[in-house]
Design an enzyme around this catalytic site. Structure first.
Site, mmCIF file in Angstrom:
data_model
loop_
_atom_site.group_PDB
_atom_site.id
_atom_site.type_symbol
_atom_site.label_atom_id
_atom_site.label_comp_id
_atom_site.label_asym_id
_atom_site.label_seq_id
_atom_site.Cartn_x
_atom_site.Cartn_y
_atom_site.Cartn_z
ATOM 1 N N ASP A 1 0.791 -1.250 0.000
ATOM 2 C CA ASP A 1 0.000 0.000 0.000
ATOM 3 C C ASP A 1 0.821 1.297 0.000
ATOM 4 O O ASP A 1 0.558 2.202 0.809
ATOM 5 C CB ASP A 1 -0.954 0.009 1.213
ATOM 6 C CG ASP A 1 -1.954 -1.138 1.176
ATOM 7 O OD1 ASP A 1 -1.917 -1.934 0.226
ATOM 8 O OD2 ASP A 1 -2.762 -1.248 2.116
ATOM 9 N N LYS B 1 -6.726 -4.925 -2.996
ATOM 10 C CA LYS B 1 -7.464 -5.491 -1.857
ATOM 11 C C LYS B 1 -8.493 -4.496 -1.337
ATOM 12 O O LYS B 1 -8.343 -3.294 -1.519
ATOM 13 C CB LYS B 1 -6.510 -5.952 -0.768
ATOM 14 C CG LYS B 1 -5.578 -4.903 -0.260
ATOM 15 C CD LYS B 1 -4.505 -5.546 0.611
ATOM 16 C CE LYS B 1 -3.636 -4.486 1.255
ATOM 17 N NZ LYS B 1 -4.363 -3.483 2.050
ATOM 18 N N CYS C 1 -1.881 -2.960 7.674
ATOM 19 C CA CYS C 1 -1.767 -3.874 6.532
ATOM 20 C C CYS C 1 -0.432 -4.613 6.495
ATOM 21 O O CYS C 1 -0.380 -5.779 6.094
ATOM 22 C CB CYS C 1 -2.035 -3.108 5.241
ATOM 23 S SG CYS C 1 -3.745 -2.526 5.190
#
Ligand SMILES: [Zn+2]
Length: 234
Positions: free
Chosen positions: A18, A141, A185
């Protein structure tokens, strides 16, 4: 642990989580200093042989957005019980379906965030300074409205993303996670990499933390250590 040695091993994969402007200091869901790690990750990403990127990528009105509920603010927690009791409503999300998802989550609750990484917006793009052209896989995701996904391996309701099987089929034995954020994450991906049977090498200088709730950095590091991760400086 030396970068040169680690990165030339064909059984080691770099997992870049990310690295999107919405998670940088001035982003929609700011992680303090998130942009400071781009240079280091770029250096690593040019060297590892197997490289996987993840991209948080949500539809508008996603269940993890505080704006999807009446009476909720960002950084508050949505619980199964308050939704079930009718204390909280969502004009956007079907109640029964959301209840059945919340029931499967740890503590039957979800942290609510500001709107972030909405599909198609600039804040959702992976940082172009990173060598995306070297990626074996770019895994999106959080694309299902009703389910958030912190981990690269499993969505928050337990569904597999298939990443574990893909890495195994490519002969990967060891995973090096980095990116954002260290207590969400990256932590969840690291934990699930261990659960999938990979050796986990973690260097916290290639991540930054949300630090919400308080001490979540310390908790994440301690938990990874207990699970057998090697906490190192690469
Ligand atoms: Zn998200």
């Amino acid at each position: 642990m030396q970068l040169a040695e680690l990165s030339k091993d064909p059984q080691t994969a770099l997992l870049v989580i990310d690295m999107q402007p919405d998670f940088y200091s001035k982003g929609a869901l700011p992680v303090k200093g998130g942009e400071e790690i781009v240079e280091k990750i770029s250096l690593w990403a040019h060297r590892f042989q197997t490289l996987v990127f993840t991209q948080d990528f949500h539809p508008e009105g996603h269940m993890s957005f505080a704006s999807s509920y009446t009476g909720k603010k960002a950084f508050e927690i949505l619980t199964y019980d308050e939704l079930e009791a009718g204390e909280i409503q969502s004009p956007l999300i079907q109640r029964e379906a959301l209840l059945s998802v919340l029931q499967k989550l740890p503590q039957k609750s979800q942290v609510l965030w500001p709107d972030h990484c909405v599909a198609g917006t600039a804040g959702a793009e992976i940082d172009k300074r990173l060598p995306l052209e070297r990626a074996a896989l770019i895994l999106r995701k959080g694309m299902r409205s009703l389910v958030d996904s912190y981990s690269a391996f499993y969505e928050n309701d337990g569904s597999s993303t298939g990443l574990g099987a893909l890495l195994r089929d490519r002969g990967i034995k060891r995973v090096v996670p980095c990116g954002l954020a260290g207590d969400y994450c990256v932590y969840w991906s690291a934990k699930d990499a261990i659960r999938e049977g990979f050796e986990l090498i973690f260097d916290e200088s290639a991540t930054r933390f949300v630090n919400f709730p308080e001490k979540s950095r310390e908790r994440a590091l301690e938990d990874l250590k207990v699970r057998g991760a090697k906490l190192v400086s690469i």
